[in-house]
Design an enzyme around this catalytic site. Structure first.
Site, PDB file in Angstrom:
ATOM      1  N   GLU A  76      -6.502  -7.129  -0.509  1.00  0.00           N
ATOM      2  CA  GLU A  76      -6.506  -7.394   0.385  1.00  0.00           C
ATOM      3  C   GLU A  76      -8.335  -6.740   0.550  1.00  0.00           C
ATOM      4  O   GLU A  76      -8.118  -5.608  -0.204  1.00  0.00           O
ATOM      5  CB  GLU A  76      -5.892  -6.003   1.404  1.00  0.00           C
ATOM      6  CG  GLU A  76      -6.026  -5.594   2.872  1.00  0.00           C
ATOM      7  CD  GLU A  76      -4.883  -4.616   3.172  1.00  0.00           C
ATOM      8  OE1 GLU A  76      -3.709  -5.155   3.434  1.00  0.00           O
ATOM      9  OE2 GLU A  76      -5.184  -4.250   4.199  1.00  0.00           O
ATOM     10  N   GLU A 132       1.243  -1.485   0.159  1.00  0.00           N
ATOM     11  CA  GLU A 132       0.054  -0.235   0.019  1.00  0.00           C
ATOM     12  C   GLU A 132       1.008   0.731  -0.114  1.00  0.00           C
ATOM     13  O   GLU A 132       1.318   2.153   1.181  1.00  0.00           O
ATOM     14  CB  GLU A 132      -0.800   0.248   0.798  1.00  0.00           C
ATOM     15  CG  GLU A 132      -2.084  -0.412   0.897  1.00  0.00           C
ATOM     16  CD  GLU A 132      -3.293  -1.046   2.658  1.00  0.00           C
ATOM     17  OE1 GLU A 132      -2.941  -0.134   3.230  1.00  0.00           O
ATOM     18  OE2 GLU A 132      -4.313  -1.699   2.174  1.00  0.00           O
TER      19      GLU A 132
END
Length: 587
Positions: A260, A172
């Site tokens: 995710e 991320e």
């Protein structure tokens, strides 16, 4: 805490003692009477889809482990028993080993322990025949590029010959530049992997916590192949606007993987948002997007699938699962299995479904502020319809997974083209014929005084006869008498709703206004000519929110910069003595 855990571990041991007596449960090949990797083999990218060895689009559902960091509490689940249980009891087809990097207890400070945890999960996944993501779980990967390259070189050397393995090289990224920071990092790490492993999938994170897939799709990685892009969402926080960004990326031709996602808030806490989770799952299923749920942990937070103290070797009963765990298990366990090639020997070609919009009628009009029910019929000759998605001017407005297929729509003034896309259980899709509609207000406010009011005693013998009833215009489809339009309109009914009595055909002023370039990446210009009809200009996003507003102080041409806007559809509204709305695309 340790005493209560001790009792649960005793129970778990007894459970597994009995389970070993019938080990076929854990050895069951429950994916198309085989295993996912045996059926599908090496994965690759074809256009905006991830496809299998037969070039068929596929998607898989599974679980992401929590951060692997030493001392963070989730490392106890990084073992083969857990992977085996997920594969056997949850029908998990993909797992993700989320190796923490720069934070305390992560790879940089404790490389051996973290690497061994990842290998334990990868080895178990390979043994069970399921796919596995090796995740460089970092928010600042560009700061440790050399370490990332070294790590993935070792992973490629160790596992590069296994079709099970997927490399996720950046979990991320934060709000950093895609083109100037993330992409150059990804190109260099990918090159290091490709020097050893020429073909296994590589997944690249995108800016803003892997949400800006649309930005990445405008400047994709072209230096190597089999690249897909990471999309993350948490259902209680991220909704339609993020799906629009994902749809833009797909439309631009890149493949996505949701490595995710959570059923709760982005903080990891809060209650399960069932409606939003279901909407996301419909989107992922429609677009054949693989996903892994966050997270496999017993931490006391909403996103965890396990209650505190749950066994570290699987064998979880229903009361060991959190609300999120219960929802996630149901999704994963029932995710589609792509068995058609195996079951039919590859000899059957899936027929495409059929779909058509039945309401509103083509070229009809409705008043702004009216809730419009878009309806469609869909059938599949050799299977079932799994979803119908509805679009207005190319942007999704909603989905329905059961017949009758409908979607309520609340558009602002403007001209729209409606389409519906039906998906069948074999993954085939068909787009309906487009239906043009106009939304707005009639100059002066129409009253339908030119049309007769419906009368129960009147015979309406000629199809297409228009009448007014309860403020709406209807037309008959065949002979009718004493059949009220209010209760006899719709699909296969005698009456069809044409429009509201305050509906319009677009005003002539609309055709006098010019907006260009469209689509545009940097600015739009609006020519209003030599008129004083307009005193204010506004820009609204697709959900009707005002994102720009200003007074019109001169005649001629208005120029509005678009640099600060995300990609997608917007509406320009000119108001004053007259009102005109036009749409444009920011690319």
């Amino acid at each position: 805490m340790k005493k209560s855990n001790f009792k649960q571990r005793i129970n778990a041991c007894l459970f597994f003692t009995s389970l070993l007596c019938s080990s076929v449960v854990l050895q069951a090949q429950n994916y198309c009477s085989s295993t996912p990797v045996a059926v599908h083999g090496s994965l690759s990218v074809s256009g905006n889809r991830i496809v299998d060895k037969n070039n068929n689009p596929v998607s898989f559902a599974g679980n992401s482990f929590f951060w692997s960091n030493s001392g963070w509490g989730a490392e106890k689940y990084y073992n083969a028993d857990v992977v085996n249980w997920l594969a056997a009891d949850w029908n998990t087809t993909i797992v993700r080993a989320a190796m923490g990097v720069e934070d305390s207890g992560g790879y940089l400070s404790n490389p051996t322990e973290n690497k061994n945890r990842v290998k334990a999960v990868v080895d178990a996944a390979i043994a069970k025949g399921i796919y596995v993501i090796i995740d460089w779980h970092s928010h600042h990967a560009e700061d440790n590029e050399a370490s990332a390259i070294s790590f993935f070189q070792e992973m490629a050397q160790t596992y590069g010959n296994n079709p099970h393995v997927i490399y996720e090289i950046y979990n991320e990224p934060l709000q950093v530049s895609w083109s100037n920071t993330i992409k150059p990092y990804a190109e260099r790490v990918s090159a290091a992997i490709r020097a050893i492993d020429p073909d296994n999938l590589i997944i690249v994170g995108t800016s803003t916590w892997s949400q800006d897939v649309d930005i990445a799709s405008n400047d994709p990685i072209t230096s190597t192949t089999n690249i897909a892009y990471t999309l993350h969402f948490y259902a209680a926080t991220h909704k339609e606007s993020l799906r629009q960004k994902a749809q833009t990326a797909l439309n631009n031709g890149v493949a996505l993987m949701v490595t995710e996602w959570g059923s709760v808030e982005a903080s990891g806490n809060g209650a399960v948002d069932t409606a939003s989770t279901d909407a996301w799952m419909s989107f992922l299923a429609t677009n054949n997007i693989t996903h892994a749920n966050w997270s496999l942990h017993d931490k006391s937070e909403g996103a965890s699938v396990l209650n505190p103290g749950a066994s570290t070797t699987g064998g979880w009963a229903a009361n060991n699962l959190t609300a999120s765990g219960t929802k996630v298990k149901s999704i994963v366990k029932n995710w589609k299995q792509y068995c058609s090639d195996t079951d039919t020997g590859g000899g059957t070609t899936n027929q495409e479904p059929s779909v058509s919009i039945t309401s509103p009628a083509a070229n009809s009009s409705s008043a702004a502020g009216t809730t419009i029910q878009v309806k469609a019929t869909a059938t599949d000759a050799d299977g079932t319809i799994t979803q119908v998605a509805f679009y207005a001017n190319g942007s999704i407005i909603g989905t329905d997974v059961s017949s009758p297929y409908t979607q309520n729509w609340n558009p602002i003034s403007g001209s729209y083209t409606l389409t519906a896309i039906a998906t069948d259980n074999g993954g085939a899709k068909t787009t309906s014929t487009a239906v043009a509609v106009t939304i707005g207000t009639l100059p002066g406010g129409g009253t339908c005084t030119d049309l007769p009011v419906w009368n129960a005693n009147t015979v309406y013998a000629n199809a297409g006869t228009q009448v007014v009833f309860n403020g709406n215009i209807y037309k008959n489809n065949w002979y009718t008498k004493n059949q009220s339009p209010a209760t006899n309109s719709g699909q296969w009914e005698v009456w069809t709703l044409v429009s509201s009595c305050t509906a319009i055909n677009a005003t002539s002023a609309s055709t006098e206004i010019k907006l260009y370039p469209n689509p545009s990446s940097d600015k739009i210009q609006i020519e209003i000519g030599d008129t004083e009809d307009f005193s204010r200009v506004s820009i609204l996003d697709f959900q009707g929110r005002v994102v720009y507003e200003n007074k019109i102080t001169s005649k001629g041409t208005i120029e509005i910069p678009l640099n600060d806007y995300n990609e997608g559809m917007y509406f320009v509204k000119l108001s004053g003595k007259k009102e005109v709305t036009k749409s444009f695309i920011k690319k």
